[in-house]
Write an enzyme that holds these catalytic residues in place. Sequence first.
Site, PDB file in Angstrom:
ATOM      1  N   SER A  10       0.851  -1.194   0.000  1.00 17.23           N
ATOM      2  CA  SER A  10       0.000   0.000   0.000  1.00 17.23           C
ATOM      3  C   SER A  10       0.882   1.237   0.000  1.00 17.23           C
ATOM      4  O   SER A  10       1.681   1.444   0.918  1.00 17.23           O
ATOM      5  CB  SER A  10      -0.883   0.022   1.243  1.00 17.23           C
ATOM      6  N   HIS A  35      -1.068  -1.187  -4.370  1.00 18.22           N
ATOM      7  CA  HIS A  35      -2.351  -0.889  -3.718  1.00 18.22           C
ATOM      8  C   HIS A  35      -2.424   0.615  -3.442  1.00 18.22           C
ATOM      9  O   HIS A  35      -1.550   1.185  -2.787  1.00 18.22           O
ATOM     10  CB  HIS A  35      -2.451  -1.695  -2.419  1.00 18.22           C
ATOM     11  N   ASP A  37      -4.542   3.639  -1.909  1.00 17.70           N
ATOM     12  CA  ASP A  37      -5.601   3.962  -0.952  1.00 17.70           C
ATOM     13  C   ASP A  37      -6.103   5.385  -1.152  1.00 17.70           C
ATOM     14  O   ASP A  37      -5.421   6.350  -0.807  1.00 17.70           O
ATOM     15  CB  ASP A  37      -5.068   3.802   0.477  1.00 17.70           C
ATOM     16  N   MET A  39      -8.576   8.152  -0.030  1.00 19.30           N
ATOM     17  CA  MET A  39      -9.383   8.518   1.147  1.00 19.30           C
ATOM     18  C   MET A  39      -9.898   9.939   1.000  1.00 19.30           C
ATOM     19  O   MET A  39      -9.154  10.829   0.571  1.00 19.30           O
ATOM     20  CB  MET A  39      -8.534   8.421   2.411  1.00 19.30           C
ATOM     21  N   HIS A  69      -8.181   1.302  -4.123  1.00 16.49           N
ATOM     22  CA  HIS A  69      -9.125   1.060  -3.030  1.00 16.49           C
ATOM     23  C   HIS A  69      -9.776   2.392  -2.679  1.00 16.49           C
ATOM     24  O   HIS A  69      -9.143   3.253  -2.068  1.00 16.49           O
ATOM     25  CB  HIS A  69      -8.343   0.472  -1.839  1.00 16.49           C
ATOM     26  N   MET A  71     -11.957   4.613  -0.606  1.00 14.70           N
ATOM     27  CA  MET A  71     -12.620   4.793   0.691  1.00 14.70           C
ATOM     28  C   MET A  71     -13.301   6.142   0.627  1.00 14.70           C
ATOM     29  O   MET A  71     -12.860   7.124   1.251  1.00 14.70           O
ATOM     30  CB  MET A  71     -11.583   4.712   1.816  1.00 14.70           C
ATOM     31  N   MET A 140     -11.348  -6.029   5.016  1.00 13.82           N
ATOM     32  CA  MET A 140     -10.619  -5.044   5.810  1.00 13.82           C
ATOM     33  C   MET A 140     -10.331  -5.658   7.172  1.00 13.82           C
ATOM     34  O   MET A 140     -11.262  -5.983   7.920  1.00 13.82           O
ATOM     35  CB  MET A 140     -11.442  -3.758   5.983  1.00 13.82           C
ATOM     36  N   ASP A 178      -6.594  -6.610   3.801  1.00 11.77           N
ATOM     37  CA  ASP A 178      -6.031  -5.261   3.839  1.00 11.77           C
ATOM     38  C   ASP A 178      -6.020  -4.722   5.266  1.00 11.77           C
ATOM     39  O   ASP A 178      -7.072  -4.434   5.825  1.00 11.77           O
ATOM     40  CB  ASP A 178      -6.871  -4.350   2.925  1.00 11.77           C
TER      41      ASP A 178
HETATM   42  C1  DX5 Z   1      -6.357   1.290   5.506  1.00  7.45           C
HETATM   43  C2  DX5 Z   1      -5.836   1.017   4.116  1.00  7.45           C
HETATM   44  C3  DX5 Z   1      -4.783  -0.035   4.068  1.00  7.45           C
HETATM   45  C4  DX5 Z   1      -3.567   0.305   4.854  1.00  7.45           C
HETATM   46  C5  DX5 Z   1      -2.664  -0.869   4.983  1.00  7.45           C
HETATM   47  O1  DX5 Z   1      -7.374   2.211   5.425  1.00  7.45           O
HETATM   48  O2  DX5 Z   1      -6.890   0.596   3.290  1.00  7.45           O
HETATM   49  O3  DX5 Z   1      -4.454  -0.330   2.729  1.00  7.45           O
HETATM   50  O4  DX5 Z   1      -2.848   1.338   4.280  1.00  7.45           O
HETATM   51  O5  DX5 Z   1      -1.569  -0.438   5.716  1.00  7.45           O
HETATM   52  P1  DX5 Z   1      -0.909  -1.347   6.814  1.00  7.45           P
HETATM   53  O6  DX5 Z   1      -0.386  -2.548   6.114  1.00  7.45           O
HETATM   54  O7  DX5 Z   1       0.138  -0.463   7.371  1.00  7.45           O
HETATM   55  O8  DX5 Z   1      -1.990  -1.707   7.816  1.00  7.45           O
HETATM   56 ZN    ZN Z   2      -6.447  -0.270   1.290  1.00  9.23          ZN
END
Ligand code: DX5
Ligand code: ZN
Length: 221
Positions: A10, A35, A37, A39, A69, A71, A140, A178
Site C-alpha cells: 500500500s 495498492h 488507498d 481517502m 481502493h 474509501m 478489511m 487489507d
Molecule cells: C487502511 C488502508 C490499508 C492500509 C494498509 O485504510 O486501506 O491499505 O494502508 O496499511 P498497513 O499494512 O500499514 O496496515
Molecule cells: Zn487499502
Amino acid sequence: MTQPILIAPSILSADFARLGEDVSAVLAAGADMVHVDVMDQHFVPNLTFGSMVVGALRRYGIQAPMDVHLMTTPVDSLVPDMIAQGADYVSFHPEGTIHVDRTIQLIRSLGAKPGLALNPATPLHVLDHTLEYLDLVVVMSVNPGFGGQPFIEASLDKITQIRNRIDRLGKPIRLEVDGGVGIGNIRRVVDAGADTIVSGSAIFNTPNYANTIQLLRDQLM
Ligand code: DX5
Ligand code: ZN
C-alpha cells in the site's frame, strides 16, 4: 481454486515526496501489484489523493497492476477518471454508494475489475447478490483510514467464510486482506484463505524492501 499469492504494497506508507521512485523500488524488490488507498476525509477520517496520482505513476513508467481502493462516498463520480488514469482493479465499500450493483457494472463497463471492500463490521450478506460479478473481495482487517493499525483477529474467520463462498462459486475471484498484515501473521491470513496480501507499513517502514518481501514469502513455504 488456488491462485498464486500476490503481494500488494500500500503506497499509503510510501514516501510521497519521491513516490515514483519508491513504487519502482518496491516492485523491483518483488511486489506484484500496487495498492492505492484513496481517502476522502468523509467516508474515512483521513485524506490522501485521487486519480492524478495513478496517472502520474503510469507516466513515470509503473506498469504493474494498480489496485485502487476507494474509501470514498460517493463512488461513481470518481470511477471513470480512476480507470482512464490507469487503475486495473477498482474496489469500493458498499456503504459508500447507494446502488452497489450499478457501481460494479460501471467499473466493469469501463474495462476495470470491480472489487467490494468489507469493513470489519460489514456483514457478509452484501456478497449475496454481488459475489459472482466481482473480481476481488477485500476483507478489511483494520477499520479503514490509516496505515499501521493492528490486525483484527476476527478477520480470519471472515476470510475463511468468503473463501468457501468463492470456491463454491468456482470463479477466479481474488480474496484480498487489507490492514495490519506483516511477517508475523501473513501465514495465518493465507491459511485462512486469502490469496492477495496488502501490506503497507510492514514493507515501506523497513530499510530493505527485497529482504522484507522475501521474508513475507518465506512464511508461506
Ligand atoms: C487502511 C488502508 C490499508 C492500509 C494498509 O485504510 O486501506 O491499505 O494502508 O496499511 P498497513 O499494512 O500499514 O496496515
Ligand atoms: Zn487499502
